[in-house]
Design a protein around this motif. Structure first.
Motif, short mmCIF file in Angstrom:
data_model
loop_
_atom_site.label_atom_id
_atom_site.label_comp_id
_atom_site.label_asym_id
_atom_site.label_seq_id
_atom_site.Cartn_x
_atom_site.Cartn_y
_atom_site.Cartn_z
N LEU A 153 46.09 39.49 35.62
CA LEU A 153 47.29 39.99 36.29
C LEU A 153 48.48 40.02 35.34
O LEU A 153 49.28 40.95 35.37
N GLY A 181 39.45 38.48 40.79
CA GLY A 181 39.97 38.05 42.08
C GLY A 181 38.86 37.87 43.10
O GLY A 181 38.85 36.89 43.86
N ASP A 182 37.93 38.83 43.12
CA ASP A 182 36.80 38.72 44.04
C ASP A 182 35.94 37.49 43.73
O ASP A 182 35.50 36.78 44.64
N LEU A 215 41.54 43.24 44.45
CA LEU A 215 41.91 42.17 43.53
C LEU A 215 41.20 42.28 42.18
O LEU A 215 41.49 41.51 41.27
N PHE A 251 41.56 35.46 36.36
CA PHE A 251 42.26 36.37 37.28
C PHE A 251 43.75 36.37 37.00
O PHE A 251 44.39 37.43 36.93
#
Length: 159
Positions: free
Chosen positions: A103, A7-8, A3, A99
């Motif tokens: 993306l 994301g993490d 991710l 995040f």
């Protein structure tokens, strides 16, 4: 599945928010189950008692007991779960927005950093808890009057 760092961090912040929210639930449940001090029902009593301690004025036995309860509550490690839960909620919002922007290839806007408001607020709450917890040293040096005062406490700044 990778991710990426945002994301993490989002997943980590979400997990920590759940952990701290559970700690807040445990702390509040403990506070609700115990019998509260009668002075806790008076409006502004905590502020007046803490002001008397800061000025090193003598306290009655009831005021001393109430102040000891306030300090013990502020010194509890679970009390710090309240600002921690608030901080992680704001952090979750910020890294979640970053995040999603990462993306979709967008650029951060002011909306991305709205989560900073609860983060700053949580630091203020933690500082207030530390301030009250630090009164424990002053509380040991305060003289306690054994005669009970019949007059109710007046809030600081009121006449």
């Amino acid at each position: 599945m990778n991710l990426g760092p945002w994301g993490d961090l989002t997943i980590f912040a979400g997990m920590m928010a759940i952990v701290f929210a559970t700690c807040v639930f445990v702390y509040i449940t403990r506070l609700e189950r115990r019998t509260s001090h009668p002075m806790g029902e008076q409006v502004g009593a905590h502020k007046a008692v803490l002001a008397k301690i800061r000025k090193r004025e003598p306290l009655t036995r009831d005021e001393f007991d109430y102040a000891s309860e306030l300090v013990a509550d502020a010194r509890s490690p679970l009390a710090y779960a309240i600002p921690a839960a608030l901080f992680t909620t704001g952090f979750f919002y910020v890294v979640g927005c970053l995040f999603m922007l990462h993306l979709n290839g967008g650029h951060p806007s002011f909306r991305t950093f709205i989560g900073g408001i609860p983060m700053l607020t949580s630091m203020n709450i933690a500082a207030q808890l530390r301030r009250v917890a630090g009164i424990k040293r002053k509380l040991t040096d305060i003289p306690v009057l054994e005669s009970e005062s019949t007059e109710p406490l007046t809030a600081v700044g009121s006449k």
